[in-house]
Scaffold this motif. Structure first.
Motif, PDB file in Angstrom:
ATOM      1  N   ARG A 226     -12.747  -1.115  -4.121  1.00 46.77           N
ATOM      2  CA  ARG A 226     -11.676  -0.847  -5.079  1.00 46.77           C
ATOM      3  C   ARG A 226     -12.239  -0.408  -6.412  1.00 46.77           C
ATOM      4  O   ARG A 226     -11.537   0.144  -7.237  1.00 46.77           O
ATOM      5  CB  ARG A 226     -10.799  -2.095  -5.301  1.00 46.77           C
TER       6      ARG A 226
ATOM      7  N   PHE B 160      -6.046   0.414  -2.369  1.00 46.60           N
ATOM      8  CA  PHE B 160      -5.560   0.951  -3.639  1.00 46.60           C
ATOM      9  C   PHE B 160      -6.592   1.835  -4.318  1.00 46.60           C
ATOM     10  O   PHE B 160      -7.787   1.680  -4.117  1.00 46.60           O
ATOM     11  CB  PHE B 160      -5.203  -0.184  -4.595  1.00 46.60           C
ATOM     12  N   ASP B 161      -6.107   2.723  -5.156  1.00 45.47           N
ATOM     13  CA  ASP B 161      -6.986   3.604  -5.912  1.00 45.47           C
ATOM     14  C   ASP B 161      -6.653   3.447  -7.390  1.00 45.47           C
ATOM     15  O   ASP B 161      -5.655   3.957  -7.871  1.00 45.47           O
ATOM     16  CB  ASP B 161      -6.752   5.049  -5.448  1.00 45.47           C
ATOM     17  N   PHE B 162      -7.479   2.669  -8.117  1.00 48.74           N
ATOM     18  CA  PHE B 162      -7.276   2.446  -9.545  1.00 48.74           C
ATOM     19  C   PHE B 162      -8.485   2.988 -10.300  1.00 48.74           C
ATOM     20  O   PHE B 162      -9.605   2.522 -10.104  1.00 48.74           O
ATOM     21  CB  PHE B 162      -7.134   0.962  -9.853  1.00 48.74           C
TER      22      PHE B 162
ATOM     23  N   ILE C 193       1.740  -2.869  -9.681  1.00 46.64           N
ATOM     24  CA  ILE C 193       0.753  -1.924  -9.166  1.00 46.64           C
ATOM     25  C   ILE C 193       0.726  -0.665 -10.036  1.00 46.64           C
ATOM     26  O   ILE C 193      -0.333  -0.161 -10.398  1.00 46.64           O
ATOM     27  CB  ILE C 193       1.065  -1.587  -7.690  1.00 46.64           C
TER      28      ILE C 193
ATOM     29  N   GLN D 250       1.877   2.678  -3.546  1.00 47.20           N
ATOM     30  CA  GLN D 250       0.998   3.549  -4.314  1.00 47.20           C
ATOM     31  C   GLN D 250       0.911   4.933  -3.659  1.00 47.20           C
ATOM     32  O   GLN D 250       0.897   5.953  -4.331  1.00 47.20           O
ATOM     33  CB  GLN D 250      -0.392   2.933  -4.458  1.00 47.20           C
TER      34      GLN D 250
ATOM     35  N   GLY E 227      -2.293   0.583 -12.504  1.00 46.64           N
ATOM     36  CA  GLY E 227      -2.781   1.948 -12.324  1.00 46.64           C
ATOM     37  C   GLY E 227      -2.810   2.717 -13.638  1.00 46.64           C
ATOM     38  O   GLY E 227      -3.698   3.523 -13.889  1.00 46.64           O
TER      39      GLY E 227
ATOM     40  N   LEU F  96       0.822  -1.195   0.000  1.00 42.91           N
ATOM     41  CA  LEU F  96       0.000   0.000   0.000  1.00 42.91           C
ATOM     42  C   LEU F  96       0.860   1.252   0.000  1.00 42.91           C
ATOM     43  O   LEU F  96       0.529   2.253  -0.623  1.00 42.91           O
ATOM     44  CB  LEU F  96      -0.884  -0.025   1.242  1.00 42.91           C
TER      45      LEU F  96
END
Ligand code: ADP
Ligand code: ZN
Ligand code: ZN
Length: 743
Positions: free
Chosen positions: A601, A563-565, A542, A271, A546, A268
């Motif tokens: 997510r 995560f932020d995708f 990752i 990212q 992304g 984590l």
């Protein structure tokens, strides 16, 4: 002759007391201060200890007290606040302060400090002396390793001795690597001059414009801070908690303080690192075990002299030399990876962060979309302040949930390997729309276990009571034990009757294979503990996901973390059953958190997402709790259940484990200890845990629950005393571990 000055010293050992030493003639007592590192002999071995008190009255005969060998001038002085944290951690987690010191300053860190000291040493002579002693150290380790390897090569194949020698050699190799690295760094730096670090101006602060809902949350947070209360920010996934953290961090730095930003896992932090460095530039310091030792050293170094920085790190960064700390952020506070299971101190990063905030009198902001019941309880009784954020930043609606009953599908012939036809069409749709997919399977390996077609045998690890899993990589097939790491060649034949072995179930590797066959056009990657061993591969994966350069990402629980995708629209759990039915009072809470986090997510940039769960128990109550309002519905009913059954957070649980090479002895000692505790405490067990043998050690466990009343800390002390007396009486040291608040 002047009167002797006595000091007490913390040693990096499991020692119940802080031994007393005296200061020799040639050192002036004024030169010794609390926090100084001193070289001392203990039980004929040299240690680097920390002075914890000066000018004490010794309670042993003066003739028995040894002088310290020297002051470790090369090592930084430990701050009083650091020692205070060690003390609190050791009291709370029932371990010794020496064990905490050892965790805070592991040998490798000390080596590096030496290296640094060498580079800074003013006089050439002193520099050379330090370098020499480091060179000598490397040579000594090399010699020990050479001897060990010689013995190992002579030992008979397959014997325990051989295995043991192998392990010891491996340890030495590691030790050698750190020492050599330290030496190299010292030699490289020996010309470098002392330089003081002050971070540059902060990044573009005003680039964050909070939404109205976020502003409101931030205002509530600042208000609670004014009232000196810890805050729980319960924001739904995608609500922009990170932006609020960043805002608060800027605020703290602007006021001249430092910030600690904790995350449960390295994955984590990778990212976040990209995201935070946009805002904080040089002020961002990253600290975790996968960073190179040199970069970790420089972090600690900058921290000592610097101001206005933000440290992003995992739980071990709690033990850095913090000063002028103004804000601690605990991201994903519910995550059980915050808890260290072994070795001692078996601490929880979240709770230790709370201790640290008390010591520094600083603000602390805990955040989660799925708060721990512990935190909700703390808010419920007014100790912490709950701030809720119920809107997604991009205004997206909650993702839809579709539960697919795999048993029913199988009957209808609707399954294709591990994928239902319904699921396949969802994935195909997402791919057609240029969207991304994430697939969660909680077991790594190709197959979690195997079974013989003829006699039914399930091959187990020779050292653990668990089945071997089948791994395929690079065209090779091996059987692997996930507990001790034992590897055996895979022959496809039963070890008992030579019948054919067939794989049972599917792990991430197999799922990856199936995905590749079903969607040959798609770009696929896998993320689990096997692939993550290669850290740059993990970071790369990752980042690539992304950027949209991977269509389908398959992995274990790692995928569920914050995560932020942007391009992700479909998240899938292949066999959700593995999350259910674990025999533990936290099982439902954890299953719900995992599923809810995973669902969060997707659908983060305006497009509504879809969450597909494949399960053979579609009627399980956990599924119906997903998406219900947090901090009210589901959580309150889980909390009530905990209250009714006297479970944490309403009580404290302390777990005692016994490990022994002999099963009968483990059993006997466990029941005897349980018996002696029963008079005073509420004891469950002893019982054999699900995996009751690991690395040739048989395990027995008992759990003590204690009321959270005035007597709690006294009771904890009494418990430790009983356990210690038992260890002494039975000469059973080294077999017992105490775990407070087991995960
Ligand atoms: P959470 O951590 O609560 O799940 P994030 O902080 O990851 O949510 O935010 C979700 C997305 O919304 C991110 O891509 C983030 O950049 C964006 N976002 C949130 N708040 C803002 C803001 N104030 N300005 C611009 N983008 C924002
Ligand atoms: Zn067989
Ligand atoms: Zn094993």
């Amino acid at each position: 002759m002047r009167a002797k000055t006595y000091i007490s010293v913390i040693l990096p050992l499991k020692l119940e007391w802080e031994p007393c030493y005296s200061i020799p003639e040639e050192i002036s007592p004024e030169d010794v201060v609390i926090g100084d590192r001193v070289k001392v002999m203990f039980a004929n071995k040299p240690y680097s200890g920390v002075v914890s008190a000066v000018g004490i009255c010794p309670d042993t005969a003066a003739s028995k007290i040894k002088d310290i060998e020297d002051i470790e001038n090369g090592l930084e002085r430990i701050l009083q606040d650091e020692i205070e944290l060690w003390r609190r951690v050791s009291e709370y987690y029932l371990c010794t302060i020496g064990e905490v010191y050892k965790a805070a300053y592991p040998v490798s860190k000390i080596n590096l400090e030496e290296a640094h000291a060498a580079s800074l040493a003013k006089s050439r002579a002193r520099k050379e002396r330090l370098l020499d002693s480091m060179r000598l150290k490397v040579e000594r380790i090399k010699e020990r390793l050479r001897k060990k390897e010689e013995l190992e090569s002579k030992a008979k194949e397959g014997t325990k001795t051989k295995v043991k020698l192998g392990e010891e050699a491996a340890k030495l190799r590691q030790e050698l690597a750190t020492a050599a690295e330290a030496l190299e760094a010292a030699e490289r730096n020996s010309a470098a001059e002392n330089c003081s670090h002050t971070a540059e101006a902060p990044g573009p602060e005003n680039s964050i414009i909070l939404s109205e809902a976020q502003k409101d949350a931030e205002r509530q947070i600042q208000e609670a801070f004014k009232a000196k209360k810890p805050v729980l920010l319960n924001g739904i996934t995608g609500s922009g908690k990170t932006e609020i953290y960043i805002k608060c961090a800027h605020e703290a730095i602007r006021k001249g303080g430092n910030v600690l930003y904790l995350v449960p896992e390295i994955a984590l932090s990778r990212q976040l690192e990209d995201r935070l460095s946009e805002h904080f530039g040089e002020r961002l310091l990253v600290f975790h075990s996968a960073e190179t030792a040199a970069s970790r050293r420089s972090t600690a170094e900058i921290m000592r002299s610097g101001h206005g920085y933000i440290v992003l790190g995992t739980r071990s960064s709690l033990f850095l030399p913090h000063h002028d700390l103004r804000l601690i952020i605990v991201d994903e506070e519910h995550d059980s990876s915050y808890k260290q299971d072994s070795p001692a101190p078996r601490y929880n990063g979240r709770d230790t962060a709370l201790m640290l905030s008390q010591i520094h009198g600083c603000n602390i902001l805990l955040g989660s979309a799925t708060p721990s019941l512990e935190e909700l309880y703390n808010c419920g009784c007014g100790r912490h302040v709950l701030v809720a954020l119920k809107e997604r930043y991009h205004g997206t609606e909650d993702s839809d949930i579709e539960i697919i009953d795999t048993k029913a599908e199988r009957r209808k012939r609707g399954m294709c390997g591990n994928f239902s036809r319904k699921l396949i069409s969802h994935i195909q749709n997402a791919l057609n729309n240029g969207e991304q997919v994430m697939i969660l399977r909680s077991r790594r390996a190709w197959a979690p276990s195997m079974q013989c077609d003829e006699c039914g045998e399930i091959p187990k690890c020779p050292h653990c009571n668990v089945s071997m899993s089948l791994h395929k990589s690079g065209g090779q097939e091996v059987m692997l034990c996930h507990y001790c790491g034992k590897q055996l060649p895979y022959t496809g034949k039963c070890p008992k009757c030579s019948g054919a072995l067939k794989p049972l179930g599917a792990g991430t590797q197999k799922i990856e294979e199936e995905v590749a066959a079903l969607f040959p056009q798609a770009r696929i990657a896998r993320l689990d503990r096997d692939t993550a061993q290669n850290k740059s591969f993990e970071t790369q994966t990752i980042r690539e996901f992304g950027k949209g350069n991977i269509d389908i990402l398959i992995g274990t629980q790692m995928l569920t973390k914050g995560f932020d995708f942007g391009g992700l629209s479909l998240v899938v759990v292949i066999t959700a059953d593995t999350f259910l039915g674990i025999q533990d009072f936290r099982a439902d809470e954890k299953a719900l958190q995992t599923l809810e986090q995973f669902r969060g997510r997707c659908g983060r940039r305006g497009r509504k997402g879809l969450f597909v769960i494949q399960t053979s128990q579609p009627e399980h109550p956990v599924y119906s709790m997903i998406g219900t309002e947090r901090a009210s519905g589901a959580d309150m009913s889980l909390l009530q259940e905990r209250k009714d059954f006297d479970f944490p957070p309403y009580t404290r649980i302390i777990e005692i484990s016994i490990r022994d090479r002999f099963e009968d002895r483990a059993e006997r000692h466990a029941s005897e200890l349980a018996q002696s505790l029963r008079g005073r405490f509420d004891v469950t067990g002893p019982y054999a845990p699900v995996v009751d043998k690991v690395a040739d050690q048989h395990i027995r466990v008992m759990r003590i629950s204690m009321k959270k009343d005035r007597n709690l800390s006294m009771n904890k002390k009494a418990l430790t005393r009983i356990v210690q007396e038992f260890e002494k009486k039975r000469k059973y040291e080294g077999h017992l571990t105490i775990n407070v608040d087991p995960a």
